[in-house]
Design an enzyme around this catalytic site. Structure first.
Site, short mmCIF file in Angstrom:
data_model
loop_
_atom_site.label_atom_id
_atom_site.label_comp_id
_atom_site.label_asym_id
_atom_site.label_seq_id
_atom_site.Cartn_x
_atom_site.Cartn_y
_atom_site.Cartn_z
N VAL A 86 0.85 -1.18 0.00
CA VAL A 86 0.00 0.00 0.00
C VAL A 86 0.88 1.24 0.00
O VAL A 86 1.80 1.34 0.82
CB VAL A 86 -0.90 0.03 1.26
CG1 VAL A 86 -1.82 1.23 1.23
CG2 VAL A 86 -1.68 -1.25 1.41
N CYS A 87 0.60 2.14 -0.92
CA CYS A 87 1.27 3.44 -0.93
C CYS A 87 0.19 4.52 -0.86
O CYS A 87 -0.96 4.22 -0.53
CB CYS A 87 2.15 3.60 -2.16
SG CYS A 87 1.27 3.51 -3.73
N GLU A 88 0.54 5.75 -1.13
CA GLU A 88 -0.44 6.83 -0.99
C GLU A 88 -1.49 6.81 -2.10
O GLU A 88 -2.68 6.85 -1.83
CB GLU A 88 0.27 8.19 -0.95
CG GLU A 88 -0.64 9.35 -0.66
CD GLU A 88 -1.33 9.28 0.70
OE1 GLU A 88 -2.46 9.78 0.81
OE2 GLU A 88 -0.76 8.72 1.65
N GLY A 145 -1.19 4.69 -5.14
CA GLY A 145 -1.11 3.53 -6.03
C GLY A 145 -0.05 3.64 -7.09
O GLY A 145 -0.08 2.90 -8.08
N MET A 181 -3.82 4.24 -0.49
CA MET A 181 -4.64 4.70 0.63
C MET A 181 -5.74 5.63 0.16
O MET A 181 -6.81 5.69 0.77
CB MET A 181 -3.77 5.40 1.68
CG MET A 181 -2.94 4.45 2.52
SD MET A 181 -3.89 3.19 3.42
CE MET A 181 -4.75 4.18 4.62
#
Length: 153
Positions: free
Chosen positions: A110-112, A114, A139
């Site tokens: 998971v990143c901010e 995608g 996220m």
């Protein structure tokens, strides 16, 4: 008979070219091309990031296969709010701490937004983490879906 079909096809093609290049139709042709490009662009962009999981797919894998959530955002962003089961492993530290990740369970990165997670998931797959996938939209997608977050470590 075959020559007549070929001639008919050639005549139809020439007629189509005349229609497309006619000054009164060129505006409609341009509008059609731009519209087609605008419709195709999101699909082409999604094709580049394929392999990612939607929020519902990620939750399903997490529940059924005990996947490990790996949040690759900087520690400050992780502390501000993250998926409850996620472990923090900032992108800058992945290379040094990759051995702390289990190889026998799916990994959901998971990143901010995608953008970073798919790249990191590809690197992990190259290092033997065959079931490393990214959460599409990161996220941002998690928040948009109204899913819960926590600030607890």
């Amino acid at each position: 008979m075959r020559n007549q079909n070929q001639e008919s096809l050639a005549v139809n093609f020439v007629d189509l070219l005349h229609f497309l290049l006619d000054k009164s139709n060129i505006f409609f042709v341009i509008v059609a091309l731009v519209s087609g490009a605008m419709l195709a662009f999101p699909n082409l962009r999604n094709a580049r990031t394929s392999g990612g999981l939607s929020t519902s797919e990620a939750i399903q894998i997490s529940n059924q296969q005990q996947a490990v959530w790996v949040d690759v955002r900087p520690a400050e962003q992780f502390q501000a709010g993250h998926i409850a089961q996620a472990r923090s492993l900032p992108a800058a530290d992945v290379e040094q701490k990759v051995s702390s990740l289990p190889k026998n369970k799916p990994l959901i990165l998971v990143c901010e937004q995608g953008r970073d997670a798919p790249r990191i998931a590809a690197r992990l797959r190259a290092q033997g983490y065959a079931d490393a996938k990214a959460l599409q939209g990161g996220m941002k997608a998690w928040f948009s879906a109204g899913l819960p977050i926590t600030q607890k470590s």
